[in-house]
Design a protein around this motif. Structure first.
Motif, PDB file in Angstrom:
ATOM      1  N   UNK A  67       0.803  -1.219   0.000  1.00 43.02           N
ATOM      2  CA  UNK A  67       0.000   0.000   0.000  1.00 43.02           C
ATOM      3  C   UNK A  67       0.841   1.277   0.000  1.00 43.02           C
ATOM      4  N   UNK A  68       1.974   1.243  -0.708  1.00 41.98           N
ATOM      5  CA  UNK A  68       2.750   2.474  -0.831  1.00 41.98           C
ATOM      6  C   UNK A  68       1.987   3.459  -1.710  1.00 41.98           C
ATOM      7  N   UNK A  69       2.319   4.734  -1.592  1.00 39.98           N
ATOM      8  CA  UNK A  69       1.660   5.776  -2.386  1.00 39.98           C
ATOM      9  C   UNK A  69       2.390   6.054  -3.696  1.00 39.98           C
ATOM     10  N   UNK A  70       3.649   5.648  -3.790  1.00 43.87           N
ATOM     11  CA  UNK A  70       4.426   5.786  -5.018  1.00 43.87           C
ATOM     12  C   UNK A  70       5.623   4.853  -4.936  1.00 43.87           C
ATOM     13  N   UNK A  71       6.146   4.481  -6.105  1.00 47.36           N
ATOM     14  CA  UNK A  71       7.304   3.597  -6.186  1.00 47.36           C
ATOM     15  C   UNK A  71       8.405   4.264  -6.985  1.00 47.36           C
ATOM     16  N   UNK A  72       9.607   4.312  -6.410  1.00 49.30           N
ATOM     17  CA  UNK A  72      10.783   4.741  -7.162  1.00 49.30           C
ATOM     18  C   UNK A  72      11.296   3.542  -7.948  1.00 49.30           C
ATOM     19  N   UNK A  73      11.278   3.637  -9.272  1.00 51.37           N
ATOM     20  CA  UNK A  73      11.850   2.600 -10.128  1.00 51.37           C
ATOM     21  C   UNK A  73      13.305   2.987 -10.381  1.00 51.37           C
ATOM     22  N   UNK A 111      -2.046   1.819 -12.002  1.00 58.25           N
ATOM     23  CA  UNK A 111      -2.708   2.638 -10.993  1.00 58.25           C
ATOM     24  C   UNK A 111      -1.742   3.196  -9.942  1.00 58.25           C
ATOM     25  N   UNK A 112      -0.448   2.896 -10.094  1.00 61.85           N
ATOM     26  CA  UNK A 112       0.545   3.302  -9.103  1.00 61.85           C
ATOM     27  C   UNK A 112       1.416   4.438  -9.653  1.00 61.85           C
ATOM     28  N   UNK A 113       1.521   5.563  -8.949  1.00 56.69           N
ATOM     29  CA  UNK A 113       2.461   6.611  -9.370  1.00 56.69           C
ATOM     30  C   UNK A 113       3.895   6.083  -9.331  1.00 56.69           C
ATOM     31  N   UNK A 114       4.603   6.233 -10.437  1.00 58.42           N
ATOM     32  CA  UNK A 114       5.970   5.745 -10.568  1.00 58.42           C
ATOM     33  C   UNK A 114       6.939   6.927 -10.651  1.00 58.42           C
ATOM     34  N   UNK A 115       8.020   6.838  -9.889  1.00 59.93           N
ATOM     35  CA  UNK A 115       9.065   7.858  -9.887  1.00 59.93           C
ATOM     36  C   UNK A 115      10.294   7.250 -10.552  1.00 59.93           C
ATOM     37  N   UNK A 116      10.705   7.766 -11.695  1.00 57.45           N
ATOM     38  CA  UNK A 116      11.866   7.241 -12.408  1.00 57.45           C
ATOM     39  C   UNK A 116      13.149   7.763 -11.776  1.00 57.45           C
TER      40      UNK A 116
END
Length: 367
Positions: free
Chosen positions: A170-176, A214-219
């Motif tokens: 249930x994170x709000x965003x993921x750093x890829x 549906x998940x905000x991704x941070x590159x």
């Protein structure tokens, strides 16, 4: 035209711009740096790793005095590992490095490697930090507590499997984090040797964005300017995280000798090593890294190896000997050209992104 770049990341984290300043551990991210990034519209991040709880509390309060905008605090999460023995080759190598920076031989005692994780996290909760971010593993109990406290939660992934694990928490965003990124690889299970997961930023971001729509991704990884930001957004990311770009900004606390090396580095000068900390991390090649490679060194697990090399790094800093310092940097390091303020960097990134967008429009029109 900045509103054109407003993404769901901006909406979720209540920021103006889709830019995240990486939480670079090791005494680099000053409160002034974090606040300047947030004031300029991005998400500033304070590094909480290797910091004592009282010092972390003071830094958080300083950030709050400088800005009312959202910011985050980052911790490196890990399971404590106690090695059963230290090889003779590692002892010899450590003593050689210690001798070269004027230290006496290692006494053979394994250092206490506790990093005050629970205490530092308690400070983050007590000080009501808006965003908690973490790396090295799933947030687990820290993530659940952060969400219960009303914080936004960001995790870091180096593979699609890790990203799915973060989504399940249930994170709000993921750093890829692509393989080009400077500093430690965020790989959950790096094993005992090798570089950890080092998938390039472009394929990783594309894969994760397509698989988790549906998940905000941070590159993250190799992004240094507005062209990189625009490229990340075109791949499906909702924001870009930059670390190396801020290492030589005026608010950075990076050692002057470190900054000087960064400003003169070539694009071929970085490599991934375990010599400093026991975990794979990308930095500028130097004497310590080369000697570990030559000796075919088998580093101890993180954070024990990190503690064993701490005195070497500290002595090197006092002596202005960057050849023995951890000079973390990403593959975009050769793009560093000058020292700027953090807010200037944010403004330049957005100007470059707008210019790149205009260029794409012109290309589409056939001009």
């Amino acid at each position: 035209m900045d509103r054109m770049f407003a993404t769901r990341f901006c909406e979720v984290f209540s920021v103006k711009l889709p830019i995240v300043q990486a939480g670079m551990a090791g005494g680099i991210t000053s409160p002034e740096l974090v606040a300047a990034v947030s004031e300029a519209g991005g998400l500033g991040t304070l590094a909480g790793a290797y910091v004592k709880p009282d010092a972390l509390r003071q830094s958080i309060r300083e950030v709050k005095q400088l800005t009312k905008k959202p910011f985050g605090v980052n911790l490196l999460l890990f399971e404590e590992t106690v090695p059963s023995e230290v090889s003779g080759d590692l002892v010899d190598w450590l003593n050689k490095m210690r001798d070269e920076v004027g230290l006496s031989p290692w006494n053979g005692e394994l250092p206490q490697s506790k990093e005050d994780l629970d205490e530092c996290f308690a400070v983050i909760v007590e000080e009501q930090v808006p965003v908690f971010s973490c790396a090295f593993q799933s947030p687990g109990k820290y993530g659940r507590a952060a969400k219960q406290a009303g914080m936004k939660l960001i995790g870091m992934a180096t593979t699609l499997e890790e990203a799915r694990m973060l989504q399940a928490e249930n994170v709000d965003a993921i750093v890829a984090q692509g393989g080009e990124a400077g500093g430690h690889r965020g790989t959950f299970q790096p094993g005992n040797e090798g570089d950890g997961a080092c998938i390039g930023t472009m394929p990783l971001v594309s894969l994760v964005a397509d698989s988790l729509p549906d998940m905000p991704i941070i590159a993250a990884g190799g992004i240094m300017d507005g062209r990189g930001l625009l490229a990340a957004l075109s791949l499906g990311a909702d924001a870009a995280q930059l670390g190396t770009r801020f290492l030589v900004c005026r608010e950075s606390l990076a050692h002057p000798a470190y900054q000087e090396m960064l400003l003169h580095a070539k694009e071929t000068d970085t490599r991934v090593t375990r010599a400093f900390s026991g975990r794979p991390a990308r930095g500028l090649n130097n004497r310590l890294i080369e000697s570990a490679q030559m000796e075919k060194l088998q580093a101890l697990p993180y954070p024990v190896q990190n503690a064993l090399t701490r005195e070497i790094r500290a002595a090197a800093a006092r002596l202005n000997k960057p050849e023995y310092m951890s000079l973390w940097a990403g593959q975009g390091v050769a793009m560093l050209r000058q020292t700027q303020g953090a807010a200037e960097i944010i403004n330049d990134i957005m100007d470059q992104a707008n210019a790149a967008w205009e260029r794409m429009i012109q290309l589409r029109r056939g001009r």
